[in-house]
Design a protein around this motif. Structure first.
Motif: not given
Length: 591
Positions: A134, A220-221, A359, A362-363, A366, A503, A507-508, A510-511
């Motif tokens: 992320t 994800s983390h 990136l 990836y989101r 997810k 996740d 992810s949302s 952090t990205i």
């Protein structure tokens, strides 16, 4: 172009705390699990400090908080609070631990020195991409193309221009990681900077040895966490092109803006920049030939004309030298090289655009994974309801059959038949008295197709029915086994849905936070790029202006033409050089 910046979904105001993405507000999900190291959480703001571009990475911002616990000496050096810089001091050809020679780059980080080849830089970046799915991992210079190997063949890896460019870009890559609020804490990166550690050993030891093959089926983390591997195994692996039923508008805006950004960089800007640099190089070559011709011609003249021609040739030579310093073919390691100031950072940001696309992809995956898990859970719940309904119907049928058996067994002793039963002999056996009740028992379903086949069934249906009877000898046991398995699958999907929701939210947020940080970095870097390009052109003009002013003084010493027409009264009253302009037509005609 006017509305391009207005459509920017990323946070550009430093003083404004970036909000979380709105995607998770549309689904009822719980808070995400905390990351493996709280110190790696992205800060909401990240002040920038201007520095000359091209810098060795993104702008270094002063650290407001300092770490108190360090994992190694490199970690302590990186977080000492000073404006430090990782340097690639040299590139040497070697064949150590290899059958073929290769180029190794010497890295100096403080008092530590490490040597790594290009493939090890590449493995470092790919490892960071898997460890932090992320986070925007900075790019490294591109590999050699097939065309480069075809034209240069064996000398492709020894191209000095390519090696110098890689040195600069790899140094930028290392410094961008060192100045990242999260990546700078990664011990894998610290070990890469430590020359006493074997990189092969790092690749085959934790945490890199614990990385999963598919990051979509990992937290994800912390992708190396294997405590919930069974629950993540139940999650689907969607493709990047799978559509969403409920797309998040902010993510859609980010994708649209990133596509526009990538198209602008890789399209008009890079093409025009390459074309401009090519013309600068060609112009420098023309100046070289022109300066040599003027200097040679001055030897055939004498007096003021010879001195003027020589001075003009020297001015052209000065222009050639200053233009050569701007061109990409310049061997000088000058910060005033236009190729290093604008095209290389521009290409790096074109690579950043591709990285951001991955990136966001990836989101997107997810989010699709969350929706697909929801659908699978709903389907399994519906299937369980059907199984339970069939179980209830089977129990009701069994109860009806049991009542029928009981009524059949009690019918010979009923009052209506009691008088008839008295006419029978008293010594009649008990089994013969109960024989009429046995007629109420249903026939046992056997494998014989002629007994089980319904009227009108064909040969294939009869065969299928027979095989089904052979395989499903006890349908009640199979039905209850299916119910048990379905309930177990539902339990796994519920756990997987909970993890997928965590996740997705992590992810949302952090990205989006890293995109906001990247936006501030991009604005600062592009500002420094344009200022540096303006300074380069200003210095180029100043240096050439001095040379041409000196040439002008020598040219003015050339005596006037003897047939020069005297100036008119109007020209005498006009001040400035325009009033002293020579009449070239009169000179040519001899008047």
């Amino acid at each position: 172009m006017d509305n391009f910046e207005d459509e920017n979904p990323f946070e550009t105001d430093v003083d404004r705390v970036p909000s979380e993405t709105s995607s998770t507000s549309k689904v009822n999900i719980s808070e995400p699990s905390s990351p493996r190291n709280p110190a790696r959480m992205l800060s909401s703001t990240s002040p920038t400090l201007s520095r000359p571009f091209p810098s060795s990475g993104t702008n270094r911002h002063p650290q407001s908080t300092y770490k108190s616990d360090f994992c190694c000496g490199r970690d302590q050096w990186l977080h000492s609070g000073e404006d430090l810089e990782i340097l690639i001091t040299d590139a040497q050809k070697t064949s150590l631990n290899s059958n073929t020679p290769y180029i190794t780059y010497i890295i100096r980080a403080g008092n530590a020195e490490a040597r790594h080849r290009y493939s090890e830089f590449e493995s470092l970046r790919s490892s960071l991409v898997k460890l932090y799915p992320t986070i925007i991992i900075p790019p490294i210079p591109s590999k050699q193309t097939i065309g480069d190997y075809a034209t240069k063949q064996a000398k492709a890896k020894e191209d000095t221009a390519m090696i110098a460019r890689r040195k600069r870009m790899l140094q930028t890559f290392l410094n961008r990681i060192a100045r990242h609020p999260i990546l700078s804490n990664e011990h894998v990166f610290h070990r890469f900077l430590d020359g006493e550690v074997s990189w092969t050993e790092v690749l085959h030891s934790p945490p890199l040895s614990l990385l999963p093959k598919n990051t979509l089926k990992a937290p994800s983390h912390n992708p190396t966490d294997q405590s919930a591997a069974s629950a993540y195994a139940a999650l689907p692996s969607p493709s990047a092109t799978h559509p969403l039923r409920h797309p998040d508008q902010r993510s859609v805006d980010s994708e649209i803006f990133t596509n526009k950004f990538a198209n602008h960089l890789s399209g008009p800007m890079e093409k025009v920049t390459r074309r401009t640099l090519k013309r600068w190089s060609e112009n420098a070559q023309d100046y070289s030939e022109l300066g040599a011709a003027l200097n040679g011609y001055s030897l055939n003249e004498s007096g003021a004309l010879a001195a003027a021609m020589e001075k003009t040739g020297q001015a052209v030579d000065t222009t050639y030298m200053s233009t050569t310093r701007l061109s990409p073919i310049s061997p000088l390691r000058s910060s005033r090289n236009l190729n290093r100031t604008f095209p290389e950072p521009l290409h790096e940001y074109a690579q950043f655009a591709v990285i951001i696309k991955k990136l966001l992809s990836y989101r997107h995956q997810k989010h699709v994974q969350y929706e697909m898990t929801q659908d699978a859970l709903e389907n399994k719940r519906e299937l369980l309801e059907e199984y339970e309904k069939s179980e209830r119907e089977a129990k009701r049928l069994d109860e009806a059959l049991s009542k029928g058996r009981v009524n059949g067994l009690r019918s010979p002793g009923s009052p209506a038949e009691g008088s008839e039963g008295q006419s029978q002999p008293q010594n009649q056996p008990q089994d013969e008295a109960e024989e009429p009740g046995s007629a109420y028992l249903p026939p046992h379903p056997g494998p014989n197709p002629y007994k089980r086949r319904a009227p009108g069934m064909g040969f294939l249906n009869a065969l299928s029915y027979t095989l089904h009877g052979m395989m499903d000898v006890d349908p009640e046991t199979a039905r209850r086994s299916s119910i048990s398995k379905t309930r177990e699958t539902i339990s796994q999907l519920e756990d997987a849905l909970h993890l997928s929701a965590q996740d997705l939210k992590y992810s949302s947020s952090t990205i989006q936070a890293d995109l906001d940080r990247f936006q501030r970095q991009k604005v600062a870097d592009l500002r420094e790029m344009t200022i540096s390009m303006a300074r380069i052109h200003r210095d180029w003009c100043k240096k050439n202006l001095e040379a041409w002013q000196a040439a002008k003084k020598e040219i003015e010493k050339i005596p006037d033409h003897p047939n020069k027409r005297p100036p008119s009264p109007e020209q005498r009253t006009v001040p400035g050089p325009s009033g002293l302009r020579r009449d070239s037509t009169a000179t040519v005609n001899g008047r």
